[in-house]
Scaffold this motif. Structure first.
Motif, mmCIF file in Angstrom:
data_model
loop_
_atom_site.group_PDB
_atom_site.id
_atom_site.type_symbol
_atom_site.label_atom_id
_atom_site.label_comp_id
_atom_site.label_asym_id
_atom_site.label_seq_id
_atom_site.Cartn_x
_atom_site.Cartn_y
_atom_site.Cartn_z
ATOM 1 N N ARG A 19 0.839 -1.199 0.000
ATOM 2 C CA ARG A 19 0.000 0.000 0.000
ATOM 3 C C ARG A 19 0.875 1.251 0.000
ATOM 4 O O ARG A 19 0.619 2.209 -0.733
ATOM 5 N N LEU A 20 1.934 1.246 0.793
ATOM 6 C CA LEU A 20 2.851 2.383 0.839
ATOM 7 C C LEU A 20 3.527 2.601 -0.506
ATOM 8 O O LEU A 20 3.722 3.740 -0.938
ATOM 9 N N LEU A 21 3.890 1.522 -1.170
ATOM 10 C CA LEU A 21 4.557 1.659 -2.464
ATOM 11 C C LEU A 21 3.616 2.231 -3.519
ATOM 12 O O LEU A 21 4.016 3.067 -4.339
ATOM 13 N N LEU A 22 2.361 1.817 -3.517
ATOM 14 C CA LEU A 22 1.395 2.381 -4.461
ATOM 15 C C LEU A 22 1.165 3.864 -4.177
ATOM 16 O O LEU A 22 1.085 4.685 -5.098
ATOM 17 N N LEU A 23 1.075 4.213 -2.896
ATOM 18 C CA LEU A 23 0.924 5.624 -2.538
ATOM 19 C C LEU A 23 2.172 6.407 -2.931
ATOM 20 O O LEU A 23 2.084 7.557 -3.381
ATOM 21 N N GLY A 24 3.340 5.777 -2.786
ATOM 22 C CA GLY A 24 4.571 6.433 -3.204
ATOM 23 C C GLY A 24 4.615 6.680 -4.700
ATOM 24 O O GLY A 24 5.051 7.741 -5.160
ATOM 25 N N LEU A 30 2.435 3.436 -11.910
ATOM 26 C CA LEU A 30 1.106 2.847 -11.752
ATOM 27 C C LEU A 30 0.509 2.563 -13.130
ATOM 28 O O LEU A 30 0.715 3.316 -14.079
ATOM 29 N N THR A 31 -0.237 1.488 -13.232
ATOM 30 C CA THR A 31 -0.952 1.177 -14.460
ATOM 31 C C THR A 31 -2.354 1.792 -14.403
ATOM 32 O O THR A 31 -2.842 2.154 -13.321
ATOM 33 N N PRO A 32 -3.026 1.923 -15.545
ATOM 34 C CA PRO A 32 -4.415 2.406 -15.508
ATOM 35 C C PRO A 32 -5.299 1.577 -14.593
ATOM 36 O O PRO A 32 -6.217 2.096 -13.954
ATOM 37 N N ARG A 33 -5.011 0.277 -14.503
ATOM 38 C CA ARG A 33 -5.820 -0.582 -13.632
ATOM 39 C C ARG A 33 -5.705 -0.166 -12.162
ATOM 40 O O ARG A 33 -6.645 -0.311 -11.374
ATOM 41 N N ALA A 34 -4.538 0.355 -11.782
ATOM 42 C CA ALA A 34 -4.328 0.749 -10.394
ATOM 43 C C ALA A 34 -5.164 1.951 -10.002
ATOM 44 O O ALA A 34 -5.398 2.185 -8.810
ATOM 45 N N GLU A 35 -5.633 2.740 -10.977
ATOM 46 C CA GLU A 35 -6.422 3.928 -10.650
ATOM 47 C C GLU A 35 -7.688 3.582 -9.876
ATOM 48 O O GLU A 35 -8.175 4.378 -9.080
ATOM 49 N N SER A 36 -8.223 2.393 -10.094
ATOM 50 C CA SER A 36 -9.461 2.019 -9.409
ATOM 51 C C SER A 36 -9.259 1.859 -7.907
ATOM 52 O O SER A 36 -10.227 1.811 -7.149
ATOM 53 N N LEU A 37 -7.990 1.777 -7.460
ATOM 54 C CA LEU A 37 -7.717 1.633 -6.034
ATOM 55 C C LEU A 37 -7.786 2.960 -5.295
ATOM 56 O O LEU A 37 -7.888 2.979 -4.067
ATOM 57 N N PHE A 38 -7.724 4.073 -6.029
ATOM 58 C CA PHE A 38 -7.687 5.385 -5.409
ATOM 59 C C PHE A 38 -9.071 6.020 -5.443
ATOM 60 O O PHE A 38 -9.956 5.560 -6.174
ATOM 61 N N PRO A 39 -9.283 7.067 -4.658
ATOM 62 C CA PRO A 39 -10.634 7.648 -4.569
ATOM 63 C C PRO A 39 -11.203 7.999 -5.934
ATOM 64 O O PRO A 39 -10.542 8.635 -6.753
ATOM 65 N N GLN A 40 -12.434 7.590 -6.171
ATOM 66 C CA GLN A 40 -13.100 7.869 -7.442
ATOM 67 C C GLN A 40 -14.239 8.873 -7.286
ATOM 68 O O GLN A 40 -14.995 9.108 -8.202
#
Length: 215
Positions: free
Chosen positions: A17-22, A76-86
């Motif tokens: 989670r920290l790495l994705l936020l980074g 980040l890939t486009p797929r990862a965008e779904s993990l962040f606030p929408q």
């Protein structure tokens, strides 16, 4: 092959989670930079990123950087965008699709959407100085899930980078959402200049604005 299900951000192990936020904060970067953000060793970062790549959440690209072997760069890939606030992107899409089905209601619907957003913005920005209003703008955008980065430039100027778009699913078909975003930012600087210098809808990794106050 990437798994078919993308885990929700809060359900991922803390290190990943920290790495994705980074990556959301830094954009495309290397393992060394991410190790400083996530407080992990470089080998641990690389191992976690390889796992995230298998999930289809991180891309790995080898790029030459001076003499020596090319280094891996991560993003980040486009797929990862779904993990962040929408935000309310899906509900807004449904409403706009309904408006699209009847041209007679599309224009008044969009006008009402803009007017409502601008009223909210006007109430949020009440600081007496332009610098204070820009700080308030940053907090508003943070609450909305834009992951803003504000940089001060000498001469009453600021560079505002929006590292995430909570309406990314909507913008592809409804570019007018970007126009609403620009007008809300303008409300924070009445009489000032707001220039969008790059946009995700045009292929940039983030939206960025140059703000300037003339008083």
């Amino acid at each position: 092959m990437a798994e078919t299900l993308t885990p929700q951000l809060e359900l991922l192990p803390p290190a990943r989670r920290l790495l994705l936020l980074g990556l959301k904060q830094l954009g495309e970067t290397d393992a060394e930079s991410l190790s400083r953000v996530a407080f992990l060793s470089v080998p641990a970062v690389r191992a976690h990123l390889a796992g995230l790549a298998r999930h289809g959440l991180v891309s790995i690209t080898r790029r030459p950087e001076g003499p020596g072997r090319p280094r891996n760069r991560y993003a980040l890939t486009p797929r990862a965008e779904s993990l962040f606030p929408q935000g309310y992107a899906r509900a807004a899409r449904w409403l706009l699709e309904a408006a699209d089905s009847d041209p007679a209601i599309r224009k008044p619907f969009l006008r009402a959407l803009v007017e409502a957003r601008l009223r909210e913005a006007a109430e949020a920005f009440d600081a007496p100085t332009p610098a204070g209003r820009v700080q308030q703008l940053t907090r508003v955008l943070e609450d909305l899930g834009y992951y803003p980065l504000l940089e001060t430039i000498p001469g009453s100027k600021w560079r505002l980078t929006l590292r995430h778009c909570p309406f990314v699913e909507l913008v592809a078909d409804h570019s007018e959402v970007c126009a609403i975003e620009s007008r809300v930012i303008q409300v924070a600087l009445p009489g000032g200049r707001v220039e969008r210098t790059c946009a995700r809808s045009e292929g940039a990794p983030a939206c960025a604005y140059l703000l300037q106050s003339f008083r």
